[in-house]
Write an enzyme that holds these catalytic residues in place. Sequence first.
Site, PDB file in Angstrom:
ATOM      1  CG  HIS A  85      42.346  44.061  40.304  1.00  0.00           C
ATOM      2  ND1 HIS A  85      43.177  43.361  40.257  1.00  0.00           N
ATOM      3  CD2 HIS A  85      42.857  44.193  41.826  1.00  0.00           C
ATOM      4  CE1 HIS A  85      43.785  42.477  41.340  1.00  0.00           C
ATOM      5  NE2 HIS A  85      43.589  43.073  42.432  1.00  0.00           N
TER       6      HIS A  85
ATOM      7  CG  HIS B 254      39.574  40.257  36.203  1.00  0.00           C
ATOM      8  ND1 HIS B 254      38.929  40.105  35.455  1.00  0.00           N
ATOM      9  CD2 HIS B 254      39.485  41.669  35.538  1.00  0.00           C
ATOM     10  CE1 HIS B 254      37.997  40.282  34.380  1.00  0.00           C
ATOM     11  NE2 HIS B 254      38.578  41.416  34.719  1.00  0.00           N
TER      12      HIS B 254
ATOM     13  CG  ASN C  26      49.115  44.967  44.266  1.00  0.00           C
ATOM     14  OD1 ASN C  26      50.500  46.234  44.047  1.00  0.00           O
ATOM     15  ND2 ASN C  26      48.793  45.219  45.188  1.00  0.00           N
TER      16      ASN C  26
ATOM     17  CG  HIS D 199      44.150  48.691  44.519  1.00  0.00           C
ATOM     18  ND1 HIS D 199      43.777  48.180  45.315  1.00  0.00           N
ATOM     19  CD2 HIS D 199      45.023  47.730  43.425  1.00  0.00           C
ATOM     20  CE1 HIS D 199      43.336  46.453  45.247  1.00  0.00           C
ATOM     21  NE2 HIS D 199      44.803  46.603  44.656  1.00  0.00           N
TER      22      HIS D 199
ATOM     23  CB  CYS E  71      38.105  35.167  37.640  1.00  0.00           C
ATOM     24  SG  CYS E  71      38.160  36.798  37.488  1.00  0.00           S
TER      25      CYS E  71
ATOM     26  CG  HIS F 267      39.805  36.548  33.323  1.00  0.00           C
ATOM     27  ND1 HIS F 267      39.638  36.249  34.494  1.00  0.00           N
ATOM     28  CD2 HIS F 267      40.759  36.066  32.974  1.00  0.00           C
ATOM     29  CE1 HIS F 267      40.874  36.247  35.267  1.00  0.00           C
ATOM     30  NE2 HIS F 267      41.513  35.586  33.684  1.00  0.00           N
TER      31      HIS F 267
ATOM     32  CG  ASP G 161      39.563  46.797  47.476  1.00  0.00           C
ATOM     33  OD1 ASP G 161      40.617  46.603  46.911  1.00  0.00           O
ATOM     34  OD2 ASP G 161      39.007  46.173  48.940  1.00  0.00           O
TER      35      ASP G 161
HETATM   36  P1  DGP Z   1      44.890  43.311  45.071  1.00  0.00           P
HETATM   37  O1  DGP Z   1      45.508  42.331  46.355  1.00  0.00           O
HETATM   38  O2  DGP Z   1      45.699  43.921  44.443  1.00  0.00           O
HETATM   39  O3  DGP Z   1      44.894  41.438  43.936  1.00  0.00           O
HETATM   40  O4  DGP Z   1      43.560  43.919  45.342  1.00  0.00           O
HETATM   41  C1  DGP Z   1      42.420  42.847  45.062  1.00  0.00           C
HETATM   42  C2  DGP Z   1      41.453  43.249  45.873  1.00  0.00           C
HETATM   43  O5  DGP Z   1      40.357  43.176  45.402  1.00  0.00           O
HETATM   44  C3  DGP Z   1      41.695  43.605  47.637  1.00  0.00           C
HETATM   45  O6  DGP Z   1      42.063  44.951  48.041  1.00  0.00           O
HETATM   46  C4  DGP Z   1      40.294  43.231  47.479  1.00  0.00           C
HETATM   47  C5  DGP Z   1      38.992  43.715  46.637  1.00  0.00           C
HETATM   48  N1  DGP Z   1      38.455  42.400  46.297  1.00  0.00           N
HETATM   49  C6  DGP Z   1      38.586  40.878  46.335  1.00  0.00           C
HETATM   50  N2  DGP Z   1      37.332  39.871  46.410  1.00  0.00           N
HETATM   51  C7  DGP Z   1      36.034  41.376  46.660  1.00  0.00           C
HETATM   52  C8  DGP Z   1      35.237  41.511  46.171  1.00  0.00           C
HETATM   53  O7  DGP Z   1      34.495  39.973  46.481  1.00  0.00           O
HETATM   54  N3  DGP Z   1      34.214  42.466  46.650  1.00  0.00           N
HETATM   55  C9  DGP Z   1      35.225  43.840  46.375  1.00  0.00           C
HETATM   56  N4  DGP Z   1      34.780  44.996  46.309  1.00  0.00           N
HETATM   57  N5  DGP Z   1      36.190  44.309  46.106  1.00  0.00           N
HETATM   58  C10 DGP Z   1      37.051  42.312  46.719  1.00  0.00           C
END
Ligand code: DGP
Length: 113
Positions: A99, A97, A86, A101, A3, A45, A29
């Site tokens: 999250h 995992h 989402n 936004h 993850c 997790h 992000d």
């Molecule tokens: P979602 O589509 O709701 O699952 O959003 C996942 C978000 O995670 C997406 O906007 C990009 C972000 N993301 C994915 N990998 C990484 C990472 O390695 N570092 C950071 N800072 N953000 C990440």
Amino acid sequence: MDCIFCKIVKGEIPSKKAYEDEKILAFYDINPQAPIHILVIPKVHIASVDEINEDNSEIISHIFKTIPKIAKEHAVNDKGYRVISNCGDDACQSVKHLHFHILGGRQLSESMA
Ligand code: DGP
């Protein structure tokens, strides 16, 4: 478990931190959709909103008590911000995992989809 966000919690993948305490982490992000785009995650997790239950709801409460503090620190509290999670494939959840936004710093679209 493979993850990405667990690896960010452990420091195995770098992130730009916006907030951290013993239970949760917030970081910027990698692909920002607004001037302020922060992800807030539990350190444990939990795969998605769909896995929130009586046993882990305390951490969700903690996340939602902390979001206004993060918003204030990033000066988006006055003009407003959006909190999104989402959940699942139809919602395009790309990281499994939980999250949240936090999006702000500009006028956001009226559309949710
Ligand atoms: P979602 O589509 O709701 O699952 O959003 C996942 C978000 O995670 C997406 O906007 C990009 C972000 N993301 C994915 N990998 C990484 C990472 O390695 N570092 C950071 N800072 N953000 C990440």
